[in-house]
Design an enzyme around this catalytic site. Structure first.
Site, mmCIF file in Angstrom:
data_model
loop_
_atom_site.group_PDB
_atom_site.id
_atom_site.type_symbol
_atom_site.label_atom_id
_atom_site.label_comp_id
_atom_site.label_asym_id
_atom_site.label_seq_id
_atom_site.Cartn_x
_atom_site.Cartn_y
_atom_site.Cartn_z
ATOM 1 N N GLY A 79 7.592 -2.471 11.405
ATOM 2 C CA GLY A 79 8.565 -1.993 10.442
ATOM 3 C C GLY A 79 9.072 -0.604 10.776
ATOM 4 N N PHE A 80 9.865 -0.081 9.877
ATOM 5 C CA PHE A 80 10.484 1.229 10.061
ATOM 6 C C PHE A 80 9.435 2.332 10.202
ATOM 7 C CE2 PHE A 80 12.224 4.796 7.267
ATOM 8 C CZ PHE A 80 12.764 5.503 8.333
ATOM 9 N N ASP A 123 1.664 -7.261 12.120
ATOM 10 C CA ASP A 123 2.873 -7.447 11.317
ATOM 11 C C ASP A 123 3.200 -8.940 11.323
ATOM 12 O OD1 ASP A 123 5.724 -7.392 10.425
ATOM 13 O OD2 ASP A 123 5.501 -5.227 10.684
ATOM 14 N N GLY A 130 9.732 -6.806 9.660
ATOM 15 C CA GLY A 130 9.634 -5.959 10.839
ATOM 16 C C GLY A 130 10.422 -6.530 12.003
ATOM 17 N N LEU A 140 0.472 0.140 5.791
ATOM 18 C CA LEU A 140 1.869 0.381 5.448
ATOM 19 C C LEU A 140 2.602 -0.888 5.015
ATOM 20 C CD1 LEU A 140 1.036 2.888 7.246
ATOM 21 C CD2 LEU A 140 3.425 2.979 7.964
ATOM 22 N N TYR A 186 7.076 -3.813 -8.629
ATOM 23 C CA TYR A 186 6.732 -3.126 -7.382
ATOM 24 C C TYR A 186 5.840 -1.920 -7.657
ATOM 25 C CZ TYR A 186 7.302 -0.432 -3.060
ATOM 26 O OH TYR A 186 7.075 0.289 -1.923
ATOM 27 N N LYS A 245 1.803 -1.373 -6.627
ATOM 28 C CA LYS A 245 1.296 -0.226 -5.880
ATOM 29 C C LYS A 245 0.233 0.533 -6.678
ATOM 30 C CE LYS A 245 3.556 -0.064 -1.903
ATOM 31 N NZ LYS A 245 2.908 0.079 -0.587
#
Length: 339
Positions: free
Chosen positions: A18-19, A39, A44, A84, A155, A159
């Site tokens: 991913g980023f 991943d 990604g 992540l 979301y 988290k």
């Protein structure tokens, strides 16, 4: 910088393609770490790992972190887990997927970290502060979420649940835990859709001579952090014992409205067309009520004190680099289509 842990040679990064994940892999490798990337490539991109793939200290596995057996098989010898991977805000998907992906994957990684007595570093989100009006947000600020009937809050709730899972494993099994609340990261390799943030969409709209879509009235404010700064904060937390068992904000303290962001990107892009903003009601976006956050800006005093972290790249400089990258990506795509 405070005392650095010397035994973090092997790091497993989830969401590695991913980023943020790919940039973190590059940074870890440049610091002499052995990196195992995982991943499922649902969001990604393998191309993000082109540089990391040249390094003999990097290995990559395509797997779903919900598959505990496969995850455990590739985690042997890992001393730090950098988690992540996540599914994002439900307006881009659905709340069930958000809740299940984020909770199951985090539980599996924490269980393996406990078995291996490894450190666990988790990228949470500034969204956990919700609609708390008291800015800037410190790590002890209250989480003020809207009603559970509004899917948008799933979301943030996922988290927060993951954060509590981490503390639970820390208390029950002694896992060293670091929770990083990330504020608005952007830059090269960002996802080129709303998934990547408004700046991605604004840049494309301007390059294509289209109207810039503004959700709501555009007066909501955010802080945007260039990816190099975000990764520097994550890397510092991975390598410093000062971050153990801490929640730490990682972000820029520069606050800007979404309308002003669009205006700035238009100027920096050298858009040939006049600035054209199109205000889109939230109801039209998601087909349901959507509660946005009016202001979001971090207090980063703790990060500076514990890790020596401070965002260094200005918004204007970071956007210039990001626009140049995105323009090159789109030009390459058009060249391929043209044959």
């Amino acid at each position: 910088m405070h005392d650095v842990v010397k035994n973090t040679k092997t790091v497993l990064v989830t969401g590695a393609a991913g980023f943020l994940g790919s940039h973190l892999c590059d940074a870890l490798l440049s610091h002499g770490r052995r990196v195992i990337g995982v991943d499922d490539l649902s969001h990604g991109n393998r191309d993000n790992l082109a540089e990391a793939g040249k390094n003999l200290d990097f290995t990559f596995h395509v797997l779903d972190i919900a598959d505990a057996a496969k995850l455990r098989a590739v985690s042997q010898g890992v001393e730090v887990f950098a988690h992540l991977a996540a599914f994002k805000i439900p307006r881009y998907g659905n709340r069930l997927q958000t809740l299940m992906v984020n909770s199951e994957g985090t539980f599996n990684i924490l269980e393996i970290a406990a078995e291996q007595k490894a450190k666990f570093v988790f990228t949470s989100t500034s969204d956990v502060y919700g609609r708390n009006p008291a800015v800037p947000f410190s790590e002890t600020s209250e989480s003020v979420l809207g009603p559970s009937t509004v899917a948008r809050w799933a979301y943030a709730a996922s988290k927060l649940f993951d954060e509590h899972l981490a503390w639970g494993f820390s208390e029950a099994h002694g896992v060293p835990v670091t929770i990083l609340r990330i504020f608005g990261s952007y830059g090269p390799r960002q996802h080129l859709s709303w998934w990547g943030g408004p700046q991605s969409v604004f840049i494309d709209s301007i390059l294509n001579g289209e109207n810039i879509p503004i959700h709501g009235d555009g007066q909501q404010t955010r802080s945007f952090t260039f990816v190099a700064d975000t990764v520097a904060g994550i890397l510092a937390a991975l390598e410093s014992s000062a971050a153990n068992n801490q929640i730490i904000n990682v972000g820029s303290t520069h606050e800007i409205s979404i309308v002003d962001l669009a205006t700035l990107i238009h100027r920096l892009s050298g858009g040939a067309e006049p600035l054209r903003l199109e205000f889109v009601p939230y109801k039209k976006i998601s087909g349901q009520d959507y509660e946005d956050v009016r202001r979001r800006i971090p207090d980063v005093a703790k990060a500076e004190q514990l890790l020596g972290f401070k965002a260094n790249v200005s918004l204007e400089e970071g956007l210039k680099r990001t626009i140049a990258w995105q323009r090159a990506v789109r030009s390459a795509e058009r060249a391929v289509v043209a044959g």
